[in-house]
Design a protein around this motif. Structure first.
Motif, PDB file in Angstrom:
ATOM      1  N   TRP A   1      -9.012   7.730  -0.918  1.00  0.00           N
ATOM      2  CA  TRP A   1      -9.114   7.392   0.490  1.00  0.00           C
ATOM      3  C   TRP A   1      -9.762   8.568   1.202  1.00  0.00           C
ATOM      4  CZ3 TRP A   1      -4.398   6.544   4.223  1.00  0.00           C
ATOM      5  CH2 TRP A   1      -4.821   5.862   5.361  1.00  0.00           C
ATOM      6  N   ASN A   2     -10.971   8.383   1.664  1.00  0.00           N
ATOM      7  CA  ASN A   2     -11.739   9.430   2.317  1.00  0.00           C
ATOM      8  C   ASN A   2     -11.503   9.340   3.824  1.00  0.00           C
ATOM      9  OD1 ASN A   2     -13.025  10.389  -0.100  1.00  0.00           O
ATOM     10  ND2 ASN A   2     -14.168   8.484  -0.071  1.00  0.00           N
ATOM     11  N   LEU A   3     -10.533  10.099   4.301  1.00  0.00           N
ATOM     12  CA  LEU A   3     -10.191  10.079   5.716  1.00  0.00           C
ATOM     13  C   LEU A   3     -11.284  10.726   6.560  1.00  0.00           C
ATOM     14  CD1 LEU A   3      -6.452  11.138   5.450  1.00  0.00           C
ATOM     15  CD2 LEU A   3      -7.363   8.832   5.735  1.00  0.00           C
ATOM     16  N   VAL A   4     -11.459  10.202   7.737  1.00  0.00           N
ATOM     17  CA  VAL A   4     -12.439  10.781   8.665  1.00  0.00           C
ATOM     18  C   VAL A   4     -11.744  11.300   9.908  1.00  0.00           C
ATOM     19  CG1 VAL A   4     -14.352   9.401   7.864  1.00  0.00           C
ATOM     20  CG2 VAL A   4     -12.912   8.515   9.691  1.00  0.00           C
TER      21      VAL A   4
ATOM     22  N   ALA B   1       0.850  -1.179   0.000  1.00  0.00           N
ATOM     23  CA  ALA B   1       0.000   0.000   0.000  1.00  0.00           C
ATOM     24  C   ALA B   1       0.893   1.238   0.000  1.00  0.00           C
ATOM     25  CB  ALA B   1      -0.921   0.020   1.216  1.00  0.00           C
ATOM     26  N   ILE B   2       0.588   2.154  -0.892  1.00  0.00           N
ATOM     27  CA  ILE B   2       1.332   3.406  -0.994  1.00  0.00           C
ATOM     28  C   ILE B   2       0.307   4.532  -0.920  1.00  0.00           C
ATOM     29  CG2 ILE B   2       2.924   4.777  -2.378  1.00  0.00           C
ATOM     30  CD1 ILE B   2       3.769   2.136  -3.758  1.00  0.00           C
ATOM     31  N   VAL B   3       0.520   5.468  -0.003  1.00  0.00           N
ATOM     32  CA  VAL B   3      -0.417   6.564   0.229  1.00  0.00           C
ATOM     33  C   VAL B   3       0.128   7.838  -0.405  1.00  0.00           C
ATOM     34  CG1 VAL B   3      -1.641   7.928   1.957  1.00  0.00           C
ATOM     35  CG2 VAL B   3      -1.105   5.509   2.420  1.00  0.00           C
ATOM     36  N   PHE B   4      -0.643   8.396  -1.330  1.00  0.00           N
ATOM     37  CA  PHE B   4      -0.303   9.659  -1.977  1.00  0.00           C
ATOM     38  C   PHE B   4      -1.239  10.742  -1.468  1.00  0.00           C
ATOM     39  CE2 PHE B   4       1.383   6.558  -4.914  1.00  0.00           C
ATOM     40  CZ  PHE B   4       2.511   7.166  -5.448  1.00  0.00           C
ATOM     41  N   ARG B   5      -0.747  11.979  -1.406  1.00  0.00           N
ATOM     42  CA  ARG B   5      -1.569  13.121  -0.975  1.00  0.00           C
ATOM     43  C   ARG B   5      -1.468  14.229  -2.014  1.00  0.00           C
ATOM     44  NH1 ARG B   5       0.604  14.780   4.060  1.00  0.00           N
ATOM     45  NH2 ARG B   5       2.107  15.918   2.824  1.00  0.00           N
ATOM     46  N   GLY B   6      -2.641  14.756  -2.420  1.00  0.00           N
ATOM     47  CA  GLY B   6      -2.674  15.897  -3.329  1.00  0.00           C
ATOM     48  C   GLY B   6      -2.189  15.591  -4.727  1.00  0.00           C
ATOM     49  N   VAL B   7      -2.379  14.350  -5.180  1.00  0.00           N
ATOM     50  CA  VAL B   7      -1.862  13.915  -6.475  1.00  0.00           C
ATOM     51  C   VAL B   7      -3.012  13.402  -7.337  1.00  0.00           C
ATOM     52  CG1 VAL B   7      -0.296  12.280  -7.603  1.00  0.00           C
ATOM     53  CG2 VAL B   7       0.349  13.302  -5.423  1.00  0.00           C
TER      54      VAL B   7
END
Length: 93
Positions: free
Chosen positions: A90-93, A56-62
């Protein structure tokens, strides 16, 4: 344009014998991850399971298209060590 705080997951499914086969590609794979992290686009990454069954690789703002391009050029994908991959918002809460 993607919200700079929006996260996406790049999820990999690995071949069963990933640990035995990844050696020649591991450093190049990790270097790509480090480069994205250093550029501020990647938040975290890691293998799933023990022994690993995926990653799993988490990207932000891409944009998803940039994540898809990252996956397509990943040495693990190019070497056939990833049997499938997908990008999920991924809809973070």
């Amino acid at each position: 344009m993607v919200d700079p705080n929006q996260h996406h997951l790049l999820l990999y499914t690995y071949v069963e014998d990933i640990v035995a086969r990844r050696g020649p590609y591991r450093e190049a794979h990790l270097e790509r991850i480090r480069a994205e992290r250093d550029a501020g686009r990647l938040v975290m990454a890691g293998a799933l399971g023990n022994p690993p069954t995926g990653g799993a690789i988490v990207f932000r703002g891409v944009e998803p298209e940039l994540i898809e391009a990252f996956a397509a050029g990943d040495p693990y994908v190019e070497a056939g060590l990833v049997t499938s991959w997908r990008v999920e918002r991924w809809n973070l809460v």
